[in-house]
Write a protein that holds these residues in place. Structure first.
Motif, short mmCIF file in Angstrom:
data_model
loop_
_atom_site.label_atom_id
_atom_site.label_comp_id
_atom_site.label_asym_id
_atom_site.label_seq_id
_atom_site.Cartn_x
_atom_site.Cartn_y
_atom_site.Cartn_z
N GLY A 195 0.80 -1.21 0.00
CA GLY A 195 0.00 0.00 0.00
C GLY A 195 0.84 1.27 0.00
O GLY A 195 2.00 1.28 0.41
N VAL A 196 0.23 2.35 -0.47
CA VAL A 196 0.90 3.65 -0.59
C VAL A 196 0.23 4.64 0.35
O VAL A 196 -1.00 4.69 0.44
N VAL A 197 1.07 5.44 1.05
CA VAL A 197 0.55 6.51 1.90
C VAL A 197 1.04 7.84 1.35
O VAL A 197 2.17 7.96 0.88
N VAL A 198 0.17 8.84 1.39
CA VAL A 198 0.49 10.19 0.93
C VAL A 198 0.37 11.15 2.10
O VAL A 198 -0.67 11.17 2.78
N MET A 199 1.42 11.92 2.35
CA MET A 199 1.44 12.90 3.43
C MET A 199 1.34 14.30 2.84
O MET A 199 2.19 14.71 2.05
N ASP A 200 0.31 15.05 3.23
CA ASP A 200 0.18 16.43 2.76
C ASP A 200 0.96 17.37 3.67
O ASP A 200 1.15 17.09 4.86
N ASP A 201 1.42 18.49 3.11
CA ASP A 201 2.09 19.56 3.87
C ASP A 201 3.35 19.06 4.59
O ASP A 201 3.68 19.55 5.67
N TYR A 202 4.07 18.12 3.99
CA TYR A 202 5.26 17.56 4.63
C TYR A 202 6.41 18.57 4.70
O TYR A 202 7.40 18.34 5.40
N ASN B 57 12.78 6.18 11.62
CA ASN B 57 12.60 5.26 12.73
C ASN B 57 11.48 4.24 12.58
O ASN B 57 11.45 3.24 13.30
N GLU B 58 10.52 4.48 11.66
CA GLU B 58 9.33 3.64 11.60
C GLU B 58 9.26 2.80 10.33
O GLU B 58 8.22 2.20 10.06
N GLY B 59 10.30 2.78 9.53
CA GLY B 59 10.34 1.91 8.36
C GLY B 59 9.63 2.44 7.12
O GLY B 59 9.51 1.73 6.12
N LEU B 60 9.15 3.69 7.15
CA LEU B 60 8.50 4.28 5.98
C LEU B 60 9.55 4.57 4.91
O LEU B 60 10.58 5.19 5.19
N ARG B 61 9.31 4.12 3.69
CA ARG B 61 10.29 4.26 2.61
C ARG B 61 9.76 5.22 1.56
O ARG B 61 8.68 5.00 0.99
N PRO B 62 10.49 6.31 1.28
CA PRO B 62 10.02 7.30 0.32
C PRO B 62 9.97 6.74 -1.10
O PRO B 62 10.83 5.94 -1.50
N ILE B 63 8.96 7.19 -1.85
CA ILE B 63 8.85 6.89 -3.28
C ILE B 63 9.15 8.15 -4.08
O ILE B 63 10.06 8.18 -4.91
N CYS B 64 8.39 9.20 -3.80
CA CYS B 64 8.54 10.45 -4.54
C CYS B 64 7.98 11.60 -3.72
O CYS B 64 7.27 11.38 -2.73
N ILE B 65 8.29 12.82 -4.16
CA ILE B 65 7.76 14.01 -3.52
C ILE B 65 7.37 15.03 -4.58
O ILE B 65 7.96 15.08 -5.67
N THR B 66 6.36 15.85 -4.26
CA THR B 66 6.03 17.03 -5.05
C THR B 66 6.24 18.25 -4.14
O THR B 66 6.75 18.11 -3.02
N GLY B 67 5.81 19.41 -4.60
CA GLY B 67 5.95 20.59 -3.77
C GLY B 67 5.10 20.56 -2.52
O GLY B 67 5.37 21.29 -1.56
N THR B 68 4.07 19.73 -2.49
CA THR B 68 3.15 19.71 -1.34
C THR B 68 2.96 18.35 -0.69
O THR B 68 2.50 18.30 0.45
N LYS B 69 3.28 17.26 -1.37
CA LYS B 69 2.98 15.95 -0.81
C LYS B 69 4.16 14.98 -0.90
O LYS B 69 4.96 15.03 -1.83
N PHE B 70 4.22 14.09 0.09
CA PHE B 70 5.21 13.03 0.21
C PHE B 70 4.50 11.69 -0.04
O PHE B 70 3.44 11.44 0.54
N TYR B 71 5.09 10.83 -0.87
CA TYR B 71 4.52 9.53 -1.20
C TYR B 71 5.49 8.44 -0.72
O TYR B 71 6.67 8.47 -1.07
#
Length: 318
Positions: free
Chosen positions: A165-172, A190-204
């Motif tokens: 599954g994919v999680v998207v974080m706004d305002d990162y 620390n929690e094992g979240l692995r980045p995929i990509c980022i835009t100007g407003t969101k982290f995936y």
């Protein structure tokens, strides 16, 4: 919790005719990425439901709802009109979301969809009581901007997501909410979240393997040709950064009220009973140029009239 709130009739609420009329911030790059991730999951028949924490007026929820597959559940969790349980969160709600109401969200959503998503009205910390563990394939976190709440949202979503599954974080990275940035990158460290990509407003990101997603994403970006991107490395791991200024937006859901603009209102008025009585009559014929000259000569002072007449005589004798 899915029944609409009926203390205000639908006729009294705004009727958006297109997604851009719904208040909120959902930029082209993120629309494209939401569409790409969800289409890839669909094409690969990846199972799972959709989840959004924090809905504001429903802009991204409307977009997500249009990508929900048959048999899937879409859950939206938001405080809406409910009071927050702590002073800091209440202060933020009053400052940032003073006009936010559940019925406004519902009116916007129902302008584009036949039925509402599953609505959980309350703090995002209770979402685990309403969504099964390991059942979500795509989650969008855009609720509180306070570190403690965002940290809790991330940990809750980690348990709710499927393995891929994919999680998207706004305002990162927004300067007005550093707590989101702290919680996001702490999850990476620390929690094992692995980045995929980022835009100007969101982290995936994902708690699964990001490499297949990044490879497919870069291939898609290269084939489009209208998305700027680069690959950076964070603690030795690749991270795709992209911008889509000027790129074409993906397909938007269609509003049921799309034909009620100015032209639609004119057509409706013309077709209404008794409309013929209110129609204006035919326009009077526009005066000819000669008639205008005669009127001008009648109303001009005598000195100017004689000057005009003499000029016309000179012109005819040439």
């Amino acid at each position: 919790m899915t029944a609409p709130i009926a203390d205000q009739s639908a006729e009294q609420l705004p009727r958006p005719t297109r997604l851009s009329e719904v208040k909120g911030w959902f930029f082209t790059a993120d629309q494209l990425l939401f569409d790409w991730f969800l289409a890839r999951q669909r094409d690969r028949s990846e199972p799972g439901d959709l989840l959004e924490l924090g809905a504001y007026m429903g802009k991204s929820a409307i977009f997500l709802g249009a990508r929900r597959r048959a048999g899937e559940r879409f859950t939206v969790c938001d405080l809406f009109d409910s009071p927050a349980e702590d002073v800091s969160n209440s202060r933020e709600m009053r400052k940032s979301y003073a006009t936010l109401t559940r019925r406004a969200f519902e009116a916007n959503y129902l302008a584009f969809h036949e039925e509402l998503p599953t609505i959980v009205q309350g703090l995002s910390s209770i979402v685990s009581d309403h969504v099964d563990e390991g059942s979500v394939r795509f989650a969008h976190i855009d609720a509180s901007h306070l570190y403690e709440h965002v940290h809790g949202d991330i940990l809750a979503v980690r348990e709710l997501l499927t393995g891929s599954g994919v999680v998207v974080m706004d305002d990162y990275r927004a300067e007005h909410c550093p707590g989101v940035a702290a919680a996001t990158w702490q999850a990476v460290a620390n929690e094992g979240l692995r980045p995929i990509c980022i835009t100007g407003t969101k982290f995936y990101g994902t708690w699964g393997d990001p490499e297949p997603l990044q490879e497919a994403l870069l291939e898609w970006i290269g084939a489009r040709g209208d998305i700027w991107h680069e690959v950076q490395y964070v603690n030795g791991a690749p991270l795709v950064r992209l911008s889509a200024k000027g790129a074409e937006e993906p397909a938007h859901p269609v509003s049921r009220y799309r034909s009620t603009g100015a032209r639609g209102a004119q057509r409706a008025a013309a077709q209404a009973p008794g409309a013929s009585a209110a129609r204006p009559g035919p326009r009077p014929p526009f005066p000819s140029r000669g008639a205008l000259r005669r009127v001008a000569l009648d109303v001009l002072p005598p000195v100017l009239t004689r000057a005009v007449m003499n000029a016309r005589k000179r012109a005819r004798t040439r």
